[in-house]
Scaffold this motif. Structure first.
Motif, PDB file in Angstrom:
ATOM      1  N   UNK A   5       0.883  -1.281   0.243  1.00 51.79           N
ATOM      2  CA  UNK A   5      -0.147  -0.029   0.055  1.00 51.79           C
ATOM      3  C   UNK A   5       0.835   1.126   0.012  1.00 51.79           C
ATOM      4  N   UNK A   6       2.041   1.013   0.248  1.00 52.29           N
ATOM      5  CA  UNK A   6       3.103   2.087   0.302  1.00 52.29           C
ATOM      6  C   UNK A   6       3.630   2.574  -1.210  1.00 52.29           C
ATOM      7  N   UNK A   7       3.199   1.384  -2.291  1.00 51.42           N
ATOM      8  CA  UNK A   7       3.789   1.425  -3.562  1.00 51.42           C
ATOM      9  C   UNK A   7       2.797   1.810  -4.482  1.00 51.42           C
ATOM     10  N   UNK A   8       3.141   2.129  -5.614  1.00 52.84           N
ATOM     11  CA  UNK A   8       2.003   2.474  -6.669  1.00 52.84           C
ATOM     12  C   UNK A   8       1.085   1.336  -6.876  1.00 52.84           C
ATOM     13  N   UNK A 138       6.702   8.321   5.500  1.00 52.66           N
ATOM     14  CA  UNK A 138       6.984   6.831   5.891  1.00 52.66           C
ATOM     15  C   UNK A 138       8.059   6.096   5.011  1.00 52.66           C
ATOM     16  N   UNK A 139       8.082   6.712   3.848  1.00 52.06           N
ATOM     17  CA  UNK A 139       9.263   5.984   2.792  1.00 52.06           C
ATOM     18  C   UNK A 139      10.698   6.447   3.330  1.00 52.06           C
ATOM     19  N   UNK A 140      10.396   7.827   3.823  1.00 57.20           N
ATOM     20  CA  UNK A 140      11.748   8.085   4.108  1.00 57.20           C
ATOM     21  C   UNK A 140      12.436   7.457   5.531  1.00 57.20           C
ATOM     22  N   UNK A 153       8.049  -1.479   8.924  1.00 58.81           N
ATOM     23  CA  UNK A 153       6.993  -1.848   8.157  1.00 58.81           C
ATOM     24  C   UNK A 153       5.779  -0.803   8.731  1.00 58.81           C
ATOM     25  N   UNK A 154       4.883  -0.592   7.660  1.00 55.03           N
ATOM     26  CA  UNK A 154       3.590   0.344   7.724  1.00 55.03           C
ATOM     27  C   UNK A 154       2.527  -0.186   8.362  1.00 55.03           C
ATOM     28  N   UNK A 155       1.908  -0.126   9.361  1.00 57.17           N
ATOM     29  CA  UNK A 155       0.797  -0.416   9.660  1.00 57.17           C
ATOM     30  C   UNK A 155      -0.585   0.992   9.731  1.00 57.17           C
ATOM     31  N   UNK A 156      -1.915   0.265   9.687  1.00 59.52           N
ATOM     32  CA  UNK A 156      -2.812   1.181   9.824  1.00 59.52           C
ATOM     33  C   UNK A 156      -3.211   1.668   8.667  1.00 59.52           C
ATOM     34  N   UNK A 157      -4.608   2.434   8.665  1.00 62.38           N
ATOM     35  CA  UNK A 157      -5.277   3.048   7.631  1.00 62.38           C
ATOM     36  C   UNK A 157      -5.326   4.338   7.668  1.00 62.38           C
TER      37      UNK A 157
END
Length: 168
Positions: A5-8, A138-140, A153-157
């Motif tokens: 979900x962090x990517x295209x 977040x990417x940074x 790792x990213x979590x949440x919405x």
């Protein structure tokens, strides 16, 4: 580690260099209009790198941009500028806006935030959660953590999406 979900999204194809330059031109025109309305002097610079258009607002007198260089204001202006670009092109824009070096300042803040999280891990925590932030931030954070040898790792919405660091 970045999650999907962090990517295209698969249905979004990467913009061409020409399309990114067009995004930068549209964004610069939009921002120039906003600066004129607000009676703020600033010079615009555009660049294309890493699959994104970058637009910077700079001034010889850094104080002239202080009213719009706060991170929350830059984020809001970036979103408005992205919407203006999307309205003109019909394509989603991942444009990045920098005002008076705000991105460099935010990079340094994120590095300090990651370093404090790493301290918690070194002291024995199994993981360290960071506050919610934008996908770009977040990417940074993912990049900073990886450079320091830690997993993330990213979590949440939505607005609650945040990053969690763990030992590598």
């Amino acid at each position: 580690m970045m999650t999907t979900s962090d990517q295209i999204a698969p249905e979004q194809t990467a913009a061409t260099e020409e399309q990114l330059e067009q995004e930068g031109d549209i964004a610069a025109d939009y921002l120039e209009g906003l600066l004129d309305i607000a009676d703020i002097d600033g010079d615009l610079a555009m660049d294309v790198r890493a699959g994104r258009a970058y637009v910077s607002v700079e001034a010889d007198d850094a104080d002239s941009l202080s009213s719009i260089a706060h991170p929350d204001t830059v984020q809001a202006l970036q979103e408005l500028t992205r919407l203006a670009v999307q309205n003109a092109t019909g394509r989603f824009s991942r444009l990045i806006l920098d005002i008076g070096g705000s991105r460099d300042a935010r990079q340094r803040q994120l590095e300090m935030l990651v370093d404090r999280a790493i301290e918690r891990l070194v002291e024995g925590a199994s993981q360290a959660s960071l506050p919610a932030m934008s996908s770009y931030e977040r990417k940074l954070v993912h990049d900073i953590a990886a450079d320091r040898g830690y997993d993330s790792e990213s979590f949440g919405e939505g607005a609650d999406r945040h990053t969690v660091l763990r030992r590598g």
